[in-house]
Motif scaffolding. Structure first.
Motif, mmCIF file in Angstrom:
data_model
loop_
_atom_site.group_PDB
_atom_site.id
_atom_site.type_symbol
_atom_site.label_atom_id
_atom_site.label_comp_id
_atom_site.label_asym_id
_atom_site.label_seq_id
_atom_site.Cartn_x
_atom_site.Cartn_y
_atom_site.Cartn_z
ATOM 1 N N ASN A 178 0.831 -1.194 -0.116
ATOM 2 C CA ASN A 178 -0.046 -0.113 -0.188
ATOM 3 C C ASN A 178 0.928 1.343 0.181
ATOM 4 N N GLY A 179 2.107 0.895 -0.254
ATOM 5 C CA GLY A 179 3.128 2.388 -0.192
ATOM 6 C C GLY A 179 3.258 2.521 1.356
ATOM 7 N N PRO A 180 4.124 3.603 1.520
ATOM 8 C CA PRO A 180 4.484 3.871 3.019
ATOM 9 C C PRO A 180 3.404 4.371 3.846
ATOM 10 N N ASP A 181 3.565 3.644 4.988
ATOM 11 C CA ASP A 181 2.228 3.816 5.923
ATOM 12 C C ASP A 181 2.463 5.311 6.694
ATOM 13 N N ALA B 7 -0.415 -1.133 6.598
ATOM 14 C CA ALA B 7 -0.136 -2.604 6.030
ATOM 15 C C ALA B 7 1.290 -2.612 5.917
ATOM 16 N N LYS B 8 1.826 -3.423 6.690
ATOM 17 C CA LYS B 8 3.446 -3.647 6.739
ATOM 18 C C LYS B 8 3.678 -4.961 5.984
ATOM 19 N N ASP C 71 5.917 -5.416 2.934
ATOM 20 C CA ASP C 71 5.732 -3.972 2.018
ATOM 21 C C ASP C 71 6.878 -3.594 1.892
ATOM 22 N N ASP D 159 7.803 0.503 3.003
ATOM 23 C CA ASP D 159 8.040 0.382 4.538
ATOM 24 C C ASP D 159 9.394 0.231 4.688
HETATM 25 CA CA CA Z 1 2.901 0.027 3.912
#
Ligand code: CA
Ligand code: CA
Ligand code: ZN
Length: 266
Positions: free
Chosen positions: A132-135, A144-145, A163, A166
């Motif tokens: 999901n890209g960087p949290d 979401a890691k 991910d 992150d």
């Molecule tokens: Ca993430």
């Protein structure tokens, strides 16, 4: 006042039934599950003498690393994490689960290719991807890691994904977790656990953060959950990694060289 309870035969029957039900209710309350774990609803087959689902019977699952050591998993400084930390974390996580249920995890080679063209991979395949890209930064909760697929079927089921958007590190914090805590949690999903209600255990939706290799543990709730799926037992982890030379091995080599030197004629 003198009170006397008199029951006619039909009322007596109702009274007895009520007492039995009350007793049953109390017994249930006494045995109430104080655990918070939940189950995925699918598990890896556990064939044995009893059929295809024999709790306590040893089973073997293969695992492989699709792309985990290619430098794509990075620290907060954007420097790739050492392969030894990634491998050590994942193998420690597998080892914890295999210490309480009769599962032996055996590493197999991985050709690193995507499904469709890949022909060589394990049942549990570890890779890093874009999730999901960087949290968002703290104090926001993690989004979401990492993620995993529940067991059953081939290919994606049982796979674990981190991910790579992150940051990761050896000693975990809420925003920059350790691979160790993430791996324990995701492997829990990969072998059949859902999330637990109990904050702080490995299967809580925010996975537990640990402080480096050798610091991880399973909590009673995690153990009760996975033992309800596979029964009580223990397996092991069989890695393809070349073991580091041990101090004892090094000393043995030194002693051998010393003996050879002594025997050599001057
Ligand atoms: Ca993430
Ligand atoms: Ca799989
Ligand atoms: Zn989860």
């Amino acid at each position: 006042m003198n009170f006397r309870l008199t029951l006619n035969p039909s009322n007596l029957l109702i009274f007895r039934a009520t007492v039995v039900l009350l007793g049953f209710g109390l017994a249930l309350a006494g045995c109430e599950n104080t655990y918070g774990y939940s189950l995925a609803g699918s598990k890896w087959p556990q064939p044995g003498l009893c059929g295809s689902n024999c709790l306590g019977t040893p089973l073997t699952l293969t695992y492989s690393f699709q792309n985990m050591f290619d430098g794509g998993m990075k620290g907060p400084d954007n420097v790739p994490l050492p392969a030894s930390l990634i491998r050590g974390s994942i193998e420690e996580a597998l080892g914890l689960w295999s210490s309480v249920v009769p599962i032996t995890f055996v590493e197999v080679p991985d050709d690193g290719l995507s499904y469709g063209s890949s022909t060589q991979y394990g049942q549990i395949r570890f890779r890093h991807i874009y999730i999901n890209g960087p949290d968002p930064p703290p104090p926001a909760s993690p989004v979401a890691k990492a993620q995993a697929y529940y067991p059953s079927g081939d290919n994606y089921p049982g796979d674990v994904e981190f991910d790579h958007s992150d940051p990761w590190q050896a000693s975990g914090t809420l925003s920059t977790p350790d691979i160790l805590g993430a791996a324990i949690h995701e492997i829990g999903h990969a072998i059949g656990l859902g999330h637990s209600d109990i904050e702080g255990v490995n299967m809580y939706w925010i996975f537990h953060r640990f402080q480096g290799l050798g610091t991880a543990q399973l909590f009673p709730d995690d153990i009760a959950g996975i033992q309800s799926v596979y029964g009580v037992g223990s397996g092991s982890v069989v890695s393809l990694a070349v073991p580091e030379p041990t101090a004892a091995g090094f000393l043995a080599v030194c002693a051998g060289v010393w003996l050879l030197r002594r025997r050599r004629p001057l």
